[in-house]
Enzyme design. Structure first.
Site, PDB file in Angstrom:
ATOM      1  CG  ASP A 270      -5.037  36.263 113.111  1.00  0.00           C
ATOM      2  OD1 ASP A 270      -5.823  37.037 113.684  1.00  0.00           O
ATOM      3  OD2 ASP A 270      -4.934  35.061 113.414  1.00  0.00           O
ATOM      4  N   GLY A 306      -2.846  33.765 116.731  1.00  0.00           N
ATOM      5  CA  GLY A 306      -2.576  34.939 115.925  1.00  0.00           C
ATOM      6  C   GLY A 306      -1.148  34.928 115.426  1.00  0.00           C
TER       7      GLY A 306
END
Length: 377
Positions: A270, A306
């Site tokens: 991510d 993220g």
């Protein structure tokens, strides 16, 4: 074509460990591998210390080096792919976060040629069909209800390169969208969702096969209301993405997932645009982000935004839990290859005929050397 052989203390696939083992490469392709010593046609031979694993597959990655795949030029996207490859992630499914529809279509059309030439393994739409309740870093003003017509336009812009779409299954029209995407050969991931157990199970029955970064952007698991987390943990048809960066999921929870869902864990980064850079101000999914000591948070501090880690970093954390080499291979490549339908003979993570993507790891599973398409990076 140049032929050479690497020998190592161990060579691992998702099912087998050869100790000692060898891998013979010709050009960009693995032509032989197995136990002990290679045959007479091995070419130049080099011994590497540690274990040889298949190159990692990162199926959820947004960028690096100040570049976001959603706004990247082809040259910038190639730079990001090379950065991640050098850490061990030799195959990337580039994730495009929530944005206005024209911007999504532009990003897909820009990146599609990089899928065609092998720079990327596919594209992943993470948004805009997500729940505002579990939006994470995604700008709520840009979120939309799923529409087959809109999805058809997005897939057309991607020219066959869209491999995965994340959807919140409780949204109006979502289940129709899940069924349609599956009929088009696109992997459906469930995430950024406040779905209850029954709704999640209906989506799985319609063909959804991935949980987007398990636990994050989901209704928490409850013993009376298991929700999406309970549905995907309980269903062997679903691959479970996990971000092991030390912030998104606690280590005991990761260990629980390993025990409950063996072979269904896929480590993902991510990684957002700050990856490979220092702290500072960035953006993702239409929201401002501040990175402090490597942790990416929305500027208002309300959510993680993220990661700045890589799959290689996650593997070291997994290694600290005492995983076997086949489990490490499954979590870093084989499970993703199987679920996303990636080609090149990689069903076990490494096989004769597959592209010569290899990672040499030490006893802590830290990546030490990376071979991509037969070339050392």
């Amino acid at each position: 074509m140049t032929r050479f052989t690497l020998t190592a203390d161990r060579v691992a696939t998702a099912e087998t460990v050869w100790s000692p083992g060898f891998v013979t490469v010709e050009g960009s392709t693995v032509v032989a591998l197995g136990q002990g010593s290679p045959g007479l046609d091995a070419g130049a031979t080099e011994h590497v210390s540690g274990a040889i694993l298949p190159g990692f597959v990162d199926q959820h990655v947004h960028g690096a080096l100040g570049v976001d795949f959603g706004r990247a030029t082809p040259e910038e996207a190639r730079r990001v792919a090379h950065f991640h490859a050098a850490t061990g992630s030799t195959r990337l499914v580039a994730s495009i976060a929530t944005a206005p529809l024209p911007a999504l279509e532009q990003a897909l059309s820009t990146l599609a040629p990089l899928v065609d030439d092998g720079t990327l393994a596919g594209l992943h739409l993470e948004g805009p069909y997500l729940s505002a309740v579990r939006r994470g870093a995604h700008d709520p003003a840009l979120l939309r209800q799923p529409s087959v017509a809109e999805l058809a336009a997005l897939l057309e812009a991607g020219a066959g390169s869209v491999r995965q779409v994340t959807i919140a299954p409780e949204l109006p029209g979502a289940l129709d969208a899940v069924a349609w995407l599956v009929s088009q050969g696109v992997t459906v991931a469930l995430g950024h969702s406040d779905a209850d157990f029954d709704t999640a199970r209906r989506a799985i029955d319609l063909g959804a096969t991935v949980a987007t970064h398990l636990f994050n952007g989901m209704r928490p698991l409850g013993h009376r209301e298991p929700g999406l987390v309970g549905a995907v943990l309980d269903d062997e048809r679903v691959l479970l993405e996990l971000i092991l960066d030390g912030h998104h999921v606690a280590s005991p929870v990761a260990s629980l997932v390993r025990r409950v869902a063996p072979g269904r864990l896929a480590l993902v980064s991510d990684a957002m645009s700050a990856t490979g850079l220092g702290d500072g101000e960035y953006a993702i999914a239409g929201s401002p982000v501040v990175v402090t000591e490597g942790v990416a948070m929305l500027a208002d501090g309300s959510s993680l935004a993220g990661s700045t880690a890589t799959v290689a970093d996650a593997l070291v954390r997994l290694g600290a839990a005492g995983v076997t080499l086949p489990e490490a291979v499954a979590a870093t490549s084989a499970a993703a290859v199987r679920t996303l339908g990636l080609a090149e003979g990689l069903a076990e993570g490494l096989a004769a005929g597959s592209r010569a993507d290899l990672v040499v790891v030490d006893d802590t599973l830290r990546a030490r050397r990376v071979l991509r398409a037969g070339l050392w990076l």
